[in-house]
Write a protein that holds these residues in place. Structure first.
Motif, PDB file in Angstrom:
ATOM      1  N   ASN A 129      53.474  12.091 -23.956  1.00  0.00           N
ATOM      2  CA  ASN A 129      54.175  13.366 -23.777  1.00  0.00           C
ATOM      3  C   ASN A 129      54.029  14.182 -25.057  1.00  0.00           C
ATOM      4  O   ASN A 129      54.369  13.701 -26.148  1.00  0.00           O
ATOM      5  CB  ASN A 129      55.666  13.146 -23.484  1.00  0.00           C
ATOM      6  CG  ASN A 129      55.905  12.494 -22.141  1.00  0.00           C
ATOM      7  OD1 ASN A 129      55.789  13.126 -21.098  1.00  0.00           O
ATOM      8  ND2 ASN A 129      56.225  11.196 -22.164  1.00  0.00           N
ATOM      9  N   GLN A 146      52.272  15.479 -19.919  1.00  0.00           N
ATOM     10  CA  GLN A 146      53.507  14.852 -19.455  1.00  0.00           C
ATOM     11  C   GLN A 146      53.184  13.580 -18.703  1.00  0.00           C
ATOM     12  O   GLN A 146      52.328  13.566 -17.820  1.00  0.00           O
ATOM     13  CB  GLN A 146      54.291  15.820 -18.555  1.00  0.00           C
ATOM     14  CG  GLN A 146      54.789  17.064 -19.292  1.00  0.00           C
ATOM     15  CD  GLN A 146      55.519  18.033 -18.380  1.00  0.00           C
ATOM     16  OE1 GLN A 146      55.000  18.446 -17.341  1.00  0.00           O
ATOM     17  NE2 GLN A 146      56.734  18.413 -18.760  1.00  0.00           N
ATOM     18  N   ASN A 147      53.843  12.499 -19.090  1.00  0.00           N
ATOM     19  CA  ASN A 147      53.627  11.190 -18.476  1.00  0.00           C
ATOM     20  C   ASN A 147      52.154  10.773 -18.500  1.00  0.00           C
ATOM     21  O   ASN A 147      51.627  10.198 -17.548  1.00  0.00           O
ATOM     22  CB  ASN A 147      54.148  11.184 -17.033  1.00  0.00           C
ATOM     23  CG  ASN A 147      55.637  11.468 -16.960  1.00  0.00           C
ATOM     24  OD1 ASN A 147      56.421  10.957 -17.758  1.00  0.00           O
ATOM     25  ND2 ASN A 147      56.039  12.303 -16.011  1.00  0.00           N
ATOM     26  N   SER A 151      49.490  18.393 -17.625  1.00  0.00           N
ATOM     27  CA  SER A 151      50.379  19.141 -16.748  1.00  0.00           C
ATOM     28  C   SER A 151      49.894  20.577 -16.613  1.00  0.00           C
ATOM     29  O   SER A 151      49.801  21.124 -15.515  1.00  0.00           O
ATOM     30  CB  SER A 151      51.808  19.105 -17.296  1.00  0.00           C
ATOM     31  OG  SER A 151      52.671  19.890 -16.498  1.00  0.00           O
ATOM     32  N   ASN A 197      58.190  24.124 -21.090  1.00  0.00           N
ATOM     33  CA  ASN A 197      58.352  22.748 -20.604  1.00  0.00           C
ATOM     34  C   ASN A 197      58.012  21.737 -21.693  1.00  0.00           C
ATOM     35  O   ASN A 197      58.275  20.540 -21.531  1.00  0.00           O
ATOM     36  CB  ASN A 197      57.464  22.505 -19.379  1.00  0.00           C
ATOM     37  CG  ASN A 197      57.928  23.291 -18.173  1.00  0.00           C
ATOM     38  OD1 ASN A 197      59.105  23.619 -18.048  1.00  0.00           O
ATOM     39  ND2 ASN A 197      57.011  23.604 -17.270  1.00  0.00           N
TER      40      ASN A 197
END
Length: 317
Positions: A129, A146-147, A151, A197
């Motif tokens: 991340n 992300q993860n 993203s 984000n």
């Protein structure tokens, strides 16, 4: 066995990495070369590659050719990024490279460049991340991870050369011009809807300007192997303090700062503004530096293709 040469023609420099790839997909680095060519210099609003910049680039590529032409089992992947991508005389330049050097220079999109940055980083650093920023000469690529997956990603036309030129940041800088540059970049960040984000996530920095931050800090702290910055981390207060010192200097004074390449002294202020503002915008308190990016991303893509080909051959035999 294959000798795989990756040539990355950026806006400020041209780089080449040659890797010897074994049949099992393992590799060794054979050569690494870099030349400052300032291809985006004086392109202006018309976005025209200038004759002097073109000649510097051709001469650098000729030097690379002298190295890779001695190798057998050679595969070349040559890509060009923001400067050539934006150039209105792009076709003429590509023809010149083909006729003088004999290679097909592939102009990749900004999003493709950003994706290769992600691959290069994710294969060599923990990047589950975070927000990756690659600040080049004429553009900056930003990737939200992300993860462990991409993203969102984007390429935006803010780079060390373009910002330094647009806001007169090459020599002594005025508070007014620094303020204008920061407002300009911050508005661009605000227009990227998904960027928030990445709030509070660590930042991973690559590109010459961002790596310079790490080199300055390592020199200041008398750390061994000052250029060994892959995975090195800095807190936001250290970065802000460094930037504060740099903007108080003129070009000649910056040349004397350990860690700043003399060729970068006139563009380092513009080159650091994006990462300084990004850390502030995302309220991120630390940055990790990567020496792996575009070229490594292309290499890892090649390794993956070789491994998959070998798997298919085994399945068919």
């Amino acid at each position: 066995m294959e000798n795989f040469a990756v040539i990355d023609l950026g806006s400020n420099s041209v780089r080449m990495t040659i890797s010897r790839i074994s049949n099992d997909g393992t590799y060794d680095t054979v050569a690494e070369e870099k030349q400052y060519v300032r291809l985006s210099e004086n392109m202006g609003a018309e976005k025209i590659l200038q004759p002097d910049a073109i000649e510097r680039t051709i001469e650098a590529l000729k030097g690379f050719k002298e190295i890779y032409s001695k190798l057998d089992h050679l595969t070349i992947r040559a890509v060009a990024t923001a400067a050539v991508r934006q150039a209105t005389n792009q076709k003429q330049f590509l023809k010149r490279v083909k006729s003088d050097i004999g290679i097909d220079l592939e102009v990749i999109s900004g999003t493709r460049e950003a994706y290769y940055d992600y691959v290069g980083v994710s294969e060599t650093l923990p990047a589950t991340n975070g927000v990756i920023i690659d600040t080049g000469g004429a553009s900056a690529e930003i990737i939200l991870v992300q993860n462990g997956k991409v993203s969102n990603l984007i390429s935006i036309p803010i780079g060390s050369v373009t910002l330094s030129s647009k806001f007169d940041l090459a020599d002594e800088v005025s508070a007014t011009e620094v303020f204008k540059a920061m407002i300009f970049v911050n508005k661009i960040f605000q227009s990227v809807w998904w960027l928030r984000n990445g709030l509070n996530l660590p930042i991973i920095g690559l590109g010459g300007s961002n790596r310079t931050l790490a080199k300055i800090n390592r020199r200041f702290n008398n750390l061994l192997n000052t250029n060994d910055i892959h995975g090195y981390q800095l807190r936001d207060d250290s970065i802000n303090e460094t930037f504060e010192k740099i903007i108080s200097m003129n070009r000649e004074e910056r040349k004397k700062v350990p860690g700043i390449n003399k060729e970068r002294a006139d563009i380092i202020v513009g080159g650091l503004i994006p990462v300084i503002l990004l850390m502030n915008y995302l309220d991120s308190d630390r940055i990790m530096f990567s020496t792996s990016g575009l070229r490594e991303g292309i290499l890892f893509e090649r390794l993956h293709d070789i491994i998959q080909t070998n798997i298919k051959k085994k399945e068919q035999s």
